[in-house]
Design an enzyme around this catalytic site. Structure first.
Site, PDB file in Angstrom:
ATOM      1  N   HIS A  37       5.542  -9.133  -2.832  1.00  0.00           N
ATOM      2  CA  HIS A  37       6.248  -8.459  -1.826  1.00  0.00           C
ATOM      3  C   HIS A  37       5.908  -8.127  -0.646  1.00  0.00           C
ATOM      4  CE1 HIS A  37       7.894  -6.200  -5.839  1.00  0.00           C
ATOM      5  NE2 HIS A  37       8.258  -7.391  -5.948  1.00  0.00           N
ATOM      6  N   GLU A  66       5.078  -5.669   1.122  1.00  0.00           N
ATOM      7  CA  GLU A  66       3.984  -4.550   1.390  1.00  0.00           C
ATOM      8  C   GLU A  66       2.955  -5.115   0.922  1.00  0.00           C
ATOM      9  OE1 GLU A  66       7.595  -2.530  -0.554  1.00  0.00           O
ATOM     10  OE2 GLU A  66       6.991  -4.369  -0.203  1.00  0.00           O
ATOM     11  N   CYS A 126       8.020  -0.564  -4.807  1.00  0.00           N
ATOM     12  CA  CYS A 126       8.073  -0.735  -5.986  1.00  0.00           C
ATOM     13  C   CYS A 126       6.668  -0.026  -6.790  1.00  0.00           C
ATOM     14  CB  CYS A 126       8.232  -1.840  -6.723  1.00  0.00           C
ATOM     15  SG  CYS A 126       6.660  -2.944  -6.412  1.00  0.00           S
ATOM     16  N   CYS A 159       3.738  -1.866  -5.819  1.00  0.00           N
ATOM     17  CA  CYS A 159       3.203  -1.914  -4.417  1.00  0.00           C
ATOM     18  C   CYS A 159       2.951  -0.409  -4.178  1.00  0.00           C
ATOM     19  CB  CYS A 159       4.535  -2.042  -3.618  1.00  0.00           C
ATOM     20  SG  CYS A 159       4.898  -3.704  -3.276  1.00  0.00           S
TER      21      CYS A 159
END
Length: 159
Positions: free
Chosen positions: A91, A93, A119, A122
């Site tokens: 991801h 992040e 999410c 993260c």
């Protein structure tokens, strides 16, 4: 969790974007580097109005991109927001946090600007990295992520 709306208090000028808008514009540019076939996500870590690192979603360095070989999640019909481990990509992040660590840059006290709400995976990384705030543009809401970010005292705002 009550998500607030973010806007910095600097006076507006048609010529210059406010800081939050400026960093979100950069997030949109970073997201354009994404190699994910399903969603383009960008992230920027900022402290004291200085960019510490950026990240976009995609396969780890040196591995083939989903744009080139196809999407495992599409092949397995995995719904968005579920079974995050069934993906070869990281991801945005995660990549922003990893890039900072790789280059020896502390993100403690930083604000994460992101195209989407983090999410749960993260969110846990954000907490342990010492990031103090998240400003995001769009939904992709994860109720558990919202709850633990709130419990950790991390400010979360939608721009």
């Amino acid at each position: 969790m009550a998500v607030t709306t973010a806007r910095d208090t600097e006076s507006r000028n048609d010529q210059r974007p406010a800081w939050d808008d400026y960093f979100m514009d950069i997030v949109d540019l970073v997201a354009r580097r994404s190699t994910c076939r399903r969603r383009r996500v960008g992230a920027v870590l900022v402290r004291d109005r200085r960019i510490l690192s950026t990240g976009y979603n995609g396969a780890p360095s040196g591995l083939r991109h989903c744009l080139d070989i196809g999407c495992l999640r599409e092949q397995l019909h995995v719904p968005s927001g579920e079974r995050h481990e069934l993906c070869r990509g990281l991801h945005a992040e995660q990549n922003a946090i990893i890039q900072a660590a790789y280059h020896g840059v502390s993100v403690k006290g930083a604000t994460l600007y992101c195209t989407n709400h983090p999410c749960i995976i993260c969110a846990k990384m954000i907490i342990n990295a010492g990031i103090s705030g998240v400003i995001f543009r769009e939904g992709y809401r994860d109720k558990l992520a919202e709850e633990i970010l709130q419990e950790a005292g991390i400010s979360v705002s939608q721009l």
